[in-house]
Write a protein that holds these residues in place. Structure first.
Motif, PDB file in Angstrom:
ATOM      1  N   GLN A  46       9.520  18.235 -69.848  1.00 24.27           N
ATOM      2  CA  GLN A  46       8.589  17.811 -68.733  1.00 24.27           C
ATOM      3  C   GLN A  46       8.323  16.282 -68.699  1.00 24.27           C
ATOM      4  OE1 GLN A  46       6.229  21.511 -67.870  1.00 24.27           O
ATOM      5  NE2 GLN A  46       6.710  21.705 -70.039  1.00 24.27           N
ATOM      6  N   GLY A  47       8.935  15.700 -69.542  1.00 25.44           N
ATOM      7  CA  GLY A  47       8.674  14.287 -69.556  1.00 25.44           C
ATOM      8  C   GLY A  47       7.519  13.744 -70.397  1.00 25.44           C
ATOM      9  N   ARG A  48       6.927  14.452 -71.348  1.00 28.02           N
ATOM     10  CA  ARG A  48       6.037  14.337 -72.075  1.00 28.02           C
ATOM     11  C   ARG A  48       6.531  14.127 -73.641  1.00 28.02           C
ATOM     12  NH1 ARG A  48       3.466  18.938 -69.326  1.00 28.02           N
ATOM     13  NH2 ARG A  48       4.035  20.142 -70.989  1.00 28.02           N
ATOM     14  N   LYS A  49       6.113  13.115 -74.139  1.00 28.66           N
ATOM     15  CA  LYS A  49       6.674  12.728 -75.619  1.00 28.66           C
ATOM     16  C   LYS A  49       5.530  13.295 -76.557  1.00 28.66           C
ATOM     17  CE  LYS A  49       9.409   9.508 -78.273  1.00 28.66           C
ATOM     18  NZ  LYS A  49       8.710   9.944 -79.410  1.00 28.66           N
ATOM     19  N   ARG A  50       5.609  14.474 -77.062  1.00 32.88           N
ATOM     20  CA  ARG A  50       4.793  14.907 -78.117  1.00 32.88           C
ATOM     21  C   ARG A  50       5.330  15.131 -79.379  1.00 32.88           C
ATOM     22  NH1 ARG A  50       0.198  18.761 -75.711  1.00 32.88           N
ATOM     23  NH2 ARG A  50      -0.381  17.608 -73.839  1.00 32.88           N
ATOM     24  N   ASN A  51       4.983  14.720 -80.479  1.00 33.39           N
ATOM     25  CA  ASN A  51       5.955  14.789 -81.593  1.00 33.39           C
ATOM     26  C   ASN A  51       5.035  15.059 -82.960  1.00 33.39           C
ATOM     27  OD1 ASN A  51       4.809  12.364 -81.867  1.00 33.39           O
ATOM     28  ND2 ASN A  51       6.387  11.065 -82.088  1.00 33.39           N
ATOM     29  N   THR A  52       3.975  15.491 -82.888  1.00 32.54           N
ATOM     30  CA  THR A  52       3.143  16.037 -83.670  1.00 32.54           C
ATOM     31  C   THR A  52       2.935  17.547 -83.723  1.00 32.54           C
ATOM     32  OG1 THR A  52       1.888  14.251 -83.970  1.00 32.54           O
ATOM     33  CG2 THR A  52       1.009  15.857 -85.134  1.00 32.54           C
ATOM     34  N   LEU A  53       2.952  18.147 -85.044  1.00 30.66           N
ATOM     35  CA  LEU A  53       2.381  19.589 -85.147  1.00 30.66           C
ATOM     36  C   LEU A  53       1.225  19.718 -86.014  1.00 30.66           C
ATOM     37  CD1 LEU A  53       6.442  20.563 -85.917  1.00 30.66           C
ATOM     38  CD2 LEU A  53       5.169  21.265 -83.586  1.00 30.66           C
TER      39      LEU A  53
END
Ligand SMILES: Cc1ncc(COP(=O)(O)O)c(C=O)c1O
Length: 421
Positions: A128-135
């Protein structure tokens, strides 16, 4: 030569330092709750072989169904093909999963089910075009041995050499009834400084952290926070799933349902290795596209193996049976009675229980020197009870078909073991 001796020549066992533990016990038979070794000695399997065979070993209701399936369809590629055992299993499983779960993705073991959950969470945002890389993950969690699963696990004894290769993970404490505000504050700080994709957690009971149990209300608040911040929630129910907590799934204790669930172990009733990562329609739709690259390009050769699906379907039928549901309540009540008997013993520091999972922490200040865990394990095996203490914690997670007599023997053996602590 015995099996035990022949084993040593070529076999490398899981979670084993062979120099310290050179010998394995050779099991030749398993039936109900009883394992038999090559010398004919019997052991009550009080941990259901790592929480898998909850309806008993070699349960004919399951083995007969799988034997019949073997004559019909053994294995077929699950990419572009489907089959009745997978379809029937999907219908039965969706029926008992939390209501928001709608799609099932197959793999082979608990670790891969978590790996897939993590990939779904990351790609859900990416598509969806969101760069999320933390968990986000709990302290002391355990989610398996593949790299994503190790990254979210917080037990460094398993992960030491690999830590520098891990995904970006921020940890929060488990809710204990009095730290909920502090956890929410920590979460707020994390979302303000990081782009968080998902929260991976063992709901209510952390198995490898010695059956550490936490508070459902606190978990509810964390899950709500995640929903409000579009953080994908991934419930690792590899251990807690299929009745162990007293409900079909630990997630049933919370109103806020996970977006993704990881299932294995008791899924196939201990008969075949298989895992499932389930998800909500919303997660699935982020992958559903004319763009091939938005698909989930992950696949294991034995995905949805028809024999494993058949075992899983038979297992779910047993789980829903009146008999097993009655047994679960009975074991719960028996543990409660045992707790009253044992909790004030001077060698016992604390006890806890969720459903049929019972754990007892030893008062290590009172323990004698020596390797306590190994000493206890040897004591239990010598008495014919297979219990596998985690550090100074003894826990029970026996099959639902354990008899009263067997259960009393397990309790008595634990009580007797306190004299060697
Ligand atoms: C909560 C949890 N997640 C994942 C795993 C990993 O499962 P597997 O050993 O099948 O890879 C385990 C195994 O004990 C577990 O308890």
């Amino acid at each position: 030569m015995t099996l035990k001796e022949r084993d040593k020549k070529h076999l490398w066992h899981p979670l084993t330092q062979h120099k310290l533990h050179p010998e394995a016990i050779a099991i030749t038979k398993a039936k109900g709750c009883v394992l038999t070794d090559e010398d004919g000695k019997e052991y009550i399997d009080a941990i259901a072989s790592w929480y898998t065979c909850m309806y008993g070993h070699c349960n004919p209701y399951i083995t007969n169904r799988v034997a019949n399936q073997m004559q019909q369809l053994d294995q077929v590629v699950f990419s572009g093909f489907t089959h009745e055992p997978a379809v029937k299993l999907s219908e039965a499983l969706i029926e008992i999963l939390p209501k928001n779960q709608n799609k099932l993705f197959f793999s082979d073991n608990g670790s891969t089910s978590v790996e897939i959950g993590i990939k779904m969470a990351l790609q859900f945002h990416f598509n969806q075009g969101r760069k999320r890389n933390t968990l986000i993950a709990f302290e002391d969690g355990f989610h398996g041995d593949t790299f994503g699963a190790m990254s979210v696990s917080g037990l460094s004894v398993y992960n030491g050499p690999f830590e520098e290769f891990f995904l970006d993970v921020k940890r929060i404490p488990t809710p204990n009834g009095s730290n909920h505000e502090a956890i929410l504050k920590a979460l707020q700080e994390i979302v303000e400084t990081h782009k968080v994709a998902g929260f991976v957690y063992e709901p209510l009971v952390q198995g490898a952290a010695a059956m550490k149990m936490h508070n459902a209300e606190g978990l509810e608040r964390i899950l709500k926070f995640c929903k409000e911040h579009h953080i994908v929630t991934v419930a690792d129910e590899v251990m807690t799933g299929f009745g162990k907590t007293g409900k079909h799934f630990a997630s049933d204790y919370m109103q806020t349902k996970p977006d993704i669930m990881c299932l294995s172990k008791a899924l196939t009733a201990g008969l075949m290795p298989m895992a499932i990562t389930s998800c909500s329609q919303e997660i699935y739709e982020a992958f559903y596209s004319d763009d091939i690259g938005k698909g989930l390009f992950h696949g294991h050769t034995y995905s949805a193996n028809p024999l494993a699906c058949t075992a899983a379907l038979a297992g779910i039928e047993l789980l829903q049976s009146e008999e097993i549901q009655k047994n679960i309540q009975h074991i719960k009540a028996s543990h409660e009675a045992f707790n009253v008997r044992i909790k004030n013993h001077p060698k016992v520091k604390s006890t806890r229980q969720t459903g049929i999972i019972f754990a007892l922490d030893l008062n290590t200040e009172m323990a004698r020197y020596g390797n306590l865990r190994d000493k206890l394990f040897e004591f239990f095996m010598d008495k014919g009870v297979f219990l596998r203490p985690l550090g100074s914690t003894i826990y029970i997670q026996a099959p639902y078909v354990i008899t009263d007599e067997q259960l009393q023997k397990v309790y008595q053996t634990i009580e007797d073991s306190l004299s060697i602590v």
